[in-house]
Write an enzyme that holds these catalytic residues in place. Structure first.
Site: not given
Ligand code: UT7
Length: 328
Positions: A113, A254, A284
């Site tokens: 990520c 994020h 996500n």
């Protein structure tokens, strides 16, 4: 020389997988997902013949079109992904072939990520060194390819998508990427991983039947680490650059969990208008979350010259980091 973002692009699959859809697949409910994560829906690339390179190619084409340059001017393509089409050739090479950027070299970067922040800082080094003038940095994922849609702990969280930026020399030394603080702590590796398919557990009937080709996450452990590190790194970047909350135009975090984002914004003293959020629509998307936010702000005309942007991320590894960018 500093590296500045001179164009942005995004590419999302059309198909929407909503919380209501998930209610029909597993024991979950829209309310739980929205209140615990902030997610309402995510995009899924259903076509089995298309993968991450397809999404990233769409991003690259959009960037070239917006900037009005031929692909031959690109010097380097970096794709941050943990769901490459295959181990090799790299997804970046597939994109290079698709857009015919025949003067570019190309490689994938594995930072989960945090992959986009890692890749952005890596790309910026080549601009700073004066050896490259146009670097494409893309974060793209087909997360649905590694998600077990019978596991409610993970399948509600992730989505597919890609976005990216073009880096070029900044107009002066006070614009572009001004600071990057990137970190890793491999001790976090036991809490978020995919065991199968690598050289340790190559694909066998056993690895498939044991579900080793699916993403595993110990949500609670990762949550604790993410909340701390995202807020700490944001504060570190602010303090290190003498920035107060008033100086910051946007926090671009994020998008793993809205609760983590809110904790980070709170620590920075930022009102909600200054926090980029699209987790409600995309979930996500791992390496794609931060560039998706940048591309959407850019498309909406919300990024103005001299705007101070703080990018922060946290992900598998553990990997995390913060970047300070002044828009030009
Ligand atoms: O992007 C990379 C970094 N990743 C992250 O930053 C993610 C970090 N972790 C998280 O965002 C959160 O931990 C999750 C969203 C994954 C989970 O939220 P949580 O508040 O930590 O929930 P939990 O795992 O503690 O589960 C609470 C309850 C459990 O039930 P019991 O044991 O209390 O009866 C779970 O079984 O919620 C249950 N649960 C669900 N219920 C409905 C877990 N998943 C679901 C679900 N629907 N999808």
């Amino acid at each position: 020389m500093k590296a500045a973002i001179t164009a942005t692009g995004k590419f999302l699959p059309q198909e929407i997988l909503s919380n209501k859809d998930l209610e029909k697949m597993i024991d979950t409910n829209d309310e739980w997902i929205r209140t615990r994560t902030g997610i309402s829906e995510r995009r899924i690339l259903r076509d089995p013949d298309k993968a991450t390179s397809y999404l990233c190619t769409g991003v690259a084409q959009q960037i070239l079109e917006k900037r009005g340059i031929p692909a031959s001017e690109i010097d380097l393509i970096i794709v941050a992904t943990m769901t490459p089409d295959m181990f090799f050739p790299s997804t970046a090479c597939l994109v290079q072939r698709n857009i015919e950027a025949m003067n570019a070299w190309a490689f994938d970067l594995s930072g989960a990520c945090s992959g986009f922040l890692y890749a952005l800082n890596t790309g910026a080094q080549f601009i700073a060194a004066g050896t490259h003038r146009k670097v494409l940095v893309i974060g793209g994922e087909k997360m649905s390819s590694i998600i077990d849609y019978t596991d409610r702990n993970t399948c509600v969280l992730f989505g597919d998508g890609a976005a990216g930026v073009l880096l070029e020399p900044a107009c002066d030394d006070n614009h572009g990427l001004l600071d990057a603080r990137l970190h890793a702590d491999g001790r976090g590796g036991d809490h978020l991983y995919m065991r199968g398919g690598g050289s340790l557990h190559p694909a066998t009937h056993d690895t498939v039947s044991q579900g080793l080709h699916f993403l595993y996450q110990d949500g609670k452990q990762v949550f604790k680490a993410a909340v701390t590190q995202m807020a700490d790194i944001a504060a570190e970047v602010m303090e290190g650059n003498g920035l107060t909350s008033d100086d910051i135009s946007y926090l671009i975090p994020h998008q793993a969990n809205n609760r983590i984002i809110q904790a980070t914004a709170e620590r920075m003293g930022l009102p909600k208008e200054k926090v980029a959020i699209n987790i409600d629509r995309y979930g996500n998307t791992s390496a794609a979350t931060v560039p998706l936010c940048i591309a959407e702000l850019d498309e909406a005309g919300l990024l103005k010259p001299d705007d101070n942007l703080i990018l922060v991320s946290f992900g598998a590894g553990y990997t995390w980091g913060g970047i300070y960018l002044k828009w030009q």
